[in-house]
Design a protein around this motif. Structure first.
Motif, PDB file in Angstrom:
ATOM      1  N   ALA A   1      -2.093  -3.835  -3.291  1.00  0.00           N
ATOM      2  CA  ALA A   1      -2.678  -2.779  -2.460  1.00  0.00           C
ATOM      3  C   ALA A   1      -4.198  -2.846  -2.463  1.00  0.00           C
ATOM      4  O   ALA A   1      -4.849  -2.485  -1.479  1.00  0.00           O
ATOM      5  CB  ALA A   1      -2.206  -1.408  -2.944  1.00  0.00           C
TER       6      ALA A   1
ATOM      7  N   ASP B   1       2.736   1.450  -3.378  1.00  0.00           N
ATOM      8  CA  ASP B   1       1.808   1.843  -4.447  1.00  0.00           C
ATOM      9  C   ASP B   1       1.612   3.363  -4.440  1.00  0.00           C
ATOM     10  O   ASP B   1       1.574   3.996  -5.506  1.00  0.00           O
ATOM     11  CB  ASP B   1       0.471   1.116  -4.262  1.00  0.00           C
TER      12      ASP B   1
ATOM     13  N   GLN C   1       0.828  -1.210   0.000  1.00  0.00           N
ATOM     14  CA  GLN C   1       0.000   0.000   0.000  1.00  0.00           C
ATOM     15  C   GLN C   1       0.860   1.257   0.000  1.00  0.00           C
ATOM     16  O   GLN C   1       0.594   2.197  -0.760  1.00  0.00           O
ATOM     17  CB  GLN C   1      -0.949  -0.010   1.193  1.00  0.00           C
ATOM     18  N   GLU C   2       1.905   1.260   0.829  1.00  0.00           N
ATOM     19  CA  GLU C   2       2.780   2.425   0.866  1.00  0.00           C
ATOM     20  C   GLU C   2       3.575   2.571  -0.431  1.00  0.00           C
ATOM     21  O   GLU C   2       3.719   3.671  -0.975  1.00  0.00           O
ATOM     22  CB  GLU C   2       3.751   2.319   2.046  1.00  0.00           C
TER      23      GLU C   2
END
Length: 376
Positions: free
Chosen positions: A117, A9, A6-7
């Protein structure tokens, strides 16, 4: 790498180049499993961890160097008998770390990180040992077998690597695969490290009681997608369970019969009422799930087992039931009870004994590949 998807992305979408260090092999009492990652962008911002602090400084320097020269590198960190305070894992373990520079817009990593993500099932396979020109390169594999390759147009290698990565993805595993350069199996030729990102496992909590609200919070903390199910609409409400991903008003056994479960699913029965428990557990104990636990006193447990035998469950099926649910922590409040249940789930998932580490000779970190799969 996918554990911080997620980070990363977001970094990709912001156009930020970065280098990512990924733990690809682990030996001994290493603090973090294969797949754990640390990333550094061109501004020096750091996210993630590969060792819980032991070698982070040295890995940071490797990432900065990879950003400067654009070259991937594999490095080993371990305990040194000669100098325990040198860069290494003073806990006694050994880890191999692959450091890969990634440019914003790289098609393989852009697609893979975005998919992970979003919570989609995807596997990222990278070369961690083999020809220098292939180090850090790889391919992205989806559950249907389709793949996107960065292996320089080597079709036989691509097909074999994709098949092996899909096999690990199917069971939600992260690990290494040995191949030869032409794609046939030949240990010693080329090693792929495959990271599997799969949707969060499910925790289904049956019984909309006060203990359930605390267990929902614990389940979310452990990374589960949590559903609360109860046949009583007055209790199964969003206001009572604001942290649940899903609230279902239905008879528990009927809902369980029709909802999706897998070998990572955790079922916690807190209804403490035979009219709910017996038909529900008769369904649950015949499913291929990771954990089935039920709340109740020891007397309730004995009566419940008698009733389950009467409806046809075998002794082998009954042996799967964790009841009374939870580890003996001596707690009484809903939060303490939820902690004891969560602790038992973690112990079952990881093959732990539940006994204090103080005075125990058992390894602190076990070989996860030999255990029941859970959240990774």
């Amino acid at each position: 790498m996918l554990d911080i998807a997620q980070e990363l992305d977001r970094w990709m979408r912001d156009g930020r180049d970065f280098a990512v260090a990924t733990v690809v092999t682990v030996g001994g009492s290493a603090p973090r499993p294969p797949g754990a990652a640390l990333a550094v962008d061109t501004d020096g911002t750091v996210i993630g961890s590969v060792s819980g602090g032991c070698v982070e400084g040295a890995v940071y320097d490797l990432c900065v160097q990879a950003l400067q020269d654009g070259e991937p590198v594999r490095e080993r960190f371990g305990y040194s008998d000669e100098d325990a305070f040198a860069v290494g894992l003073t806990c006694g373990g050994v880890i191999d770390v692959l450091v890969t520079p990634v440019h914003a817009g790289d098609p393989l990593f852009t697609v893979g990180l975005a998919a992970a993500a979003r919570g989609e099932a995807v596997a990222l396979a990278r070369v961690v040992r083999g020809p220098a020109e292939l180090l850090g390169r790889g391919l992205l594999v989806r559950p249907d077998g389709s793949y996107q390759s960065g292996l320089d147009g080597r079709p036989e290698l691509e097909r074999t690597a994709a098949a092996q990565a899909r096999a690990l993805l199917d069971v939600g595993r992260t690990g290494s695969v040995e191949l030869s350069e032409d794609g046939s199996h030949c240990p010693g030729g080329l090693t792929l490290f495959v990271e599997s990102s799969v949707p969060a496992p499910r925790m289904i909590v049956f019984g909309a009681v006060d203990f359930a609200a605390a267990l929902v919070r614990a389940g979310k903390f452990l990374g589960y997608r949590v559903t609360v199910c109860d046949a009583r609409p007055v209790f199964a409400t969003r206001s009572r369970f604001p942290d649940a991903d899903e609230i279902v008003v239905d008879w528990p056994h009927r809902y369980l019969r029709h909802t999706a479960t897998d070998e990572r699913t955790v079922l916690c029965v807190l209804t403490h009422d035979a009219k709910f428990d017996i038909p529900l557990l008769a369904e649950a104990l015949r499913l291929h799930v990771a954990f089935v636990g039920a709340m109740g006193s020891r007397r309730t447990h004995e009566d419940r087992n008698r009733r389950l035998r009467e409806v046809g469950l075998s002794e082998r099926e009954l042996a799967r039931l964790r009841s009374p649910i939870g580890l003996d922590l001596g707690g009484r409040t809903p939060e303490e009870t939820a902690l004891s249940i969560a602790a038992e789930i973690v112990a079952v998932r990881n093959g732990g004994s539940g006994v204090p580490l103080t005075g125990s000779a058992a390894p602190i970190h076990r070989d996860r590949d030999k255990l029941v799969l859970g959240v990774s």
